[in-house]
Write a protein that holds these residues in place. Structure first.
Motif: not given
Ligand code: WT7
Length: 632
Positions: A528, A531, A549, A565
């Motif tokens: 990531v 976010a 994200v 995630l």
């Protein structure tokens, strides 16, 4: 933010059984508080047992309040010892385990356990007044024993909800610099065992103090809880506490990634805990009071442990969940233990509402006489269902608005006094001043504004552990008076309806979670880059979590990645923070100054009109995100 609201709610009279007895008493309280607020609070504080009475009711040096500051008392003495001459054999706690075992603990027995643990903390772990002790326990009597034992010796307890994962626990142990952890080998959760002790070990490795001792229920070995406390005498000299000495701290989420250690005092907190429990719930000696909150939240502190015990009441403490092993479990508990006062959260009520309506009807709920709701606004549909199906239209409902920071209930309609308005919390309790303000701090009526407590009150938080600046900034920089972070409006009768948070704090199933905490957990994942988290409407939980994200360039979207995630959030915060959806997007909607417009993301998921998007740096990102939302 000031839109006119049309106000149209039904008003429901108090059931007749409550009317006559309480009306005059409550009227008197409002009159006294209006005439002389401080004298009123002196009277309430006088309901506690003090080793030394105070002379100074309030010292107010905004935003620092000192209530009853030259008084001396002890919380455990007030909760336990105070009842031993008259009520030693009375049941203090009825505990039901997830598997259905029941334990009754009398005031005398509870007091002995608390004294033994208090002695153990002093003698075996050298815990002194002012030291912090982290309590990471399931909903078992040991949690109450641990809190009260800390109170007995003046240690500051920091209870961490046992649903929090190791990194969250580590952060709280570190921030509070705790000298001891009290935990259990494991916790029961829907037939599974959650390894709490392992979690503590993982957490400690992430702190600068990995060798802090751990006292463990069922842990065996040298720091086994019962082996240690059984070796201790059942009498214990209590620590004399100044009224302003901290009783406990409790972490709660804010708008940054870092949770806040909310501090509460001894004298002021206990004064309001005792007063509000008795007044709002009409607690009498024969009641069986069941507050379903976990001790890991403020509701569990004030209305499972301190408030009921200060009043010499009997509480039901239940380890399990509402629907395990069957969907009638809560109602079965009410029938079995003849619960008379039941205090729960709207999310639970909405979940029951969705189930087969015949389920509650299979149980004898005739012992109930008062119902309560807390944690988020209760929608009128859920209110009416609760009133009719559970309360059989004979039990008043108290919709109680308050916060970790307020220590106890602030707004509600009082049984036997105020008519009830489904969806409207109601009036401030006698002694409290609460208003709805405009941005310019003007009092508003029938117009949405900001909720503010306009006079200091005894159980107000005394600050954030180690962070006075943050305390001032969050609560005291918007108005001269306390800013609650909620939006609300006040109707023609001056009843207050609380609408929801105005900051980046989510309320998922009554649990407070900061969007930033979840975003930090997500960006800690390799894949990531960025976010953004928003709360979106959820029929049962009130809000659920949607995470957007942007992936790092060497990562591809896949179902496995999305799952990992979600898992990342669960393992770094808690299952309660698990996103319902994770949406991968090439860009986030940002203003030209780079601020993420979370409002737009929320509107995209909720499919509500987007409104003004002219401030966006890249408006063409909207249809792209929209498409991703539709596909997810
Ligand atoms: C926030 C505080 C109070 C103990 C449990 C939660 C929301 C709480 C109500 C209510 C509307 C409510 C507010 C508040 N809230 N009760 N009856 N009506 N909203 O404590 O975790 O500190 O959360 O919960 O938004 O600010 P907390």
């Amino acid at each position: 933010m000031s839109n006119q609201l049309t106000f149209d709610v039904s008003t429901i009279d108090q059931p007749s059984s409550f009317k006559d007895e309480r009306f005059d008493m409550i009227h008197q309280l409002y009159t006294e508080a209006k005439q002389d607020r401080l004298a009123f609070w002196n009277n309430q504080a006088n309901q506690l047992v003090w080793q030394k009475k105070w002379t100074n009711t309030l010292m107010w040096d905004r935003p620092h309040a000192r209530w009853f500051s030259d008084g001396i008392l002890n919380a455990a003495d007030n909760c336990l010892d105070a009842h031993l001459t008259t009520n030693a054999k009375k049941t203090a706690i009825i505990w039901e385990s997830e598997t259905g075992d029941v334990v009754h603990i009398t005031y005398e027995e509870l007091s002995k356990l608390v004294n033994q643990l208090a002695n153990c903390l002093r003698a075996d772990f050298n815990i002194q007044k002012g030291d912090r002790v982290t309590i990471y326990l399931p909903q078992t009597p040991e949690a109450a024993v641990a809190m009260l034992a800390c109170a007995k010796i003046g240690a500051i307890h920091s209870v961490v909800f046992a649903g929090f994962s190791a990194p969250s626990l580590a952060e709280r142990i570190k921030d509070s610099s705790s000298s001891l952890i009290i935990t259990a080998l494991d916790a029961n959760r829907r037939g599974k065992r959650i390894p709490l002790l392992n979690m503590v070990h993982d957490a400690l490795k992430q702190t600068p103090t990995p060798h802090v001792p751990v006292l463990t229920v069922n842990g065996g070995g040298e720091n086994d809880f019962y082996s240690r406390i059984n070796a201790q005498p059942t009498q214990c000299q209590s620590e004399p506490m100044a009224s302003e000495d901290p009783l406990f701290m409790l972490y709660t989420s804010g708008t940054t990634g870092q949770p806040k250690g909310i501090l509460h005092s001894t004298g002021g907190y206990l004064t309001h805990a005792k007063y509000s429990t008795k007044l709002v719930f009409d607690l009498t000696p024969s009641d069986i009071f069941w507050c379903t909150a976990d001790v890991g939240w403020i509701t569990g502190h004030t209305y499972v442990v301190y408030g009921p015990l200060l009043n010499g009441g009997t509480i039901l403490m239940f380890e399990g969940t509402p629907d395990y092993p069957n969907k009638g479990r809560f109602w079965e508990c009410i029938e079995k233990h003849r619960v008379s006062i039941f205090y729960t959260a709207p999310t639970a009520i909405r979940a029951f509402m969705k189930d087969d309506p015949s389920i509650p009807q299979q149980f004898d709920l005739s012992s109930l006489r008062l119902l309560g709701s807390v944690g988020e606004p209760i929608n009128p549909e859920a209110w009416h269902w609760y009133y009719r199906t559970i309360g059989k239209s004979r039990c008043p409902i108290v919709d109680t608005w308050w916060q970790t920071e307020t220590g106890g209930i602030m707004l509600t309609s009082l049984p036997g006094y105020h008519p009830m308005k489904p969806g409207v919390a109601g009036a401030p309790l006698p002694g409290l001043s609460i208003d709805v303000l405009s941005q310019d701090a003007l009092s508003l009526q029938n117009t949405r504004g900001f909720l503010s407590v306009t006079e200091p009150w005894p159980s107000m938080t005394r600050g954030i552990w180690n962070n006075t600046e943050r305390f001032k900034d969050i609560y005291w920089s918007t108005f001269d008076t306390y800013f609650a972070g909620d939006s609300a409006y006040k109707d023609d009768d001056n009843d207050i309806c609380v609408i929801g948070r105005v900051d980046d704090v989510l309320n998922v199933a009554g649990h407070r979670i900061g969007t930033m905490e979840i975003e930090s957990a997500l960006v800690a994942h390799d894949a990531v880059a960025e976010a953004a988290v928003v709360g979106v409407h959820d029929d049962i939980k009130g809000q659920s979590i949607a995470a957007f994200v942007i992936l790092n360039c060497n990562h591809q979207e896949s179902p496995a990645l999305l799952e990992s995630l979600k898992a990342q959030v669960v393992t770094s915060i808690s299952p309660i923070a698990k996103p319902k959806m994770v949406i991968v997007t090439p860009e986030l909607p940002k203003t030209r100054s780079g601020k993420i417009m979370r409002r737009l993301l929320k509107q995209l998921v909720e499919k509500t009109p987007l409104g003004d998007i002219t401030t966006l740096a890249q408006p063409d990102i909207i249809p792209i995100i929209q498409k991703k939302v539709e596909l997810s």
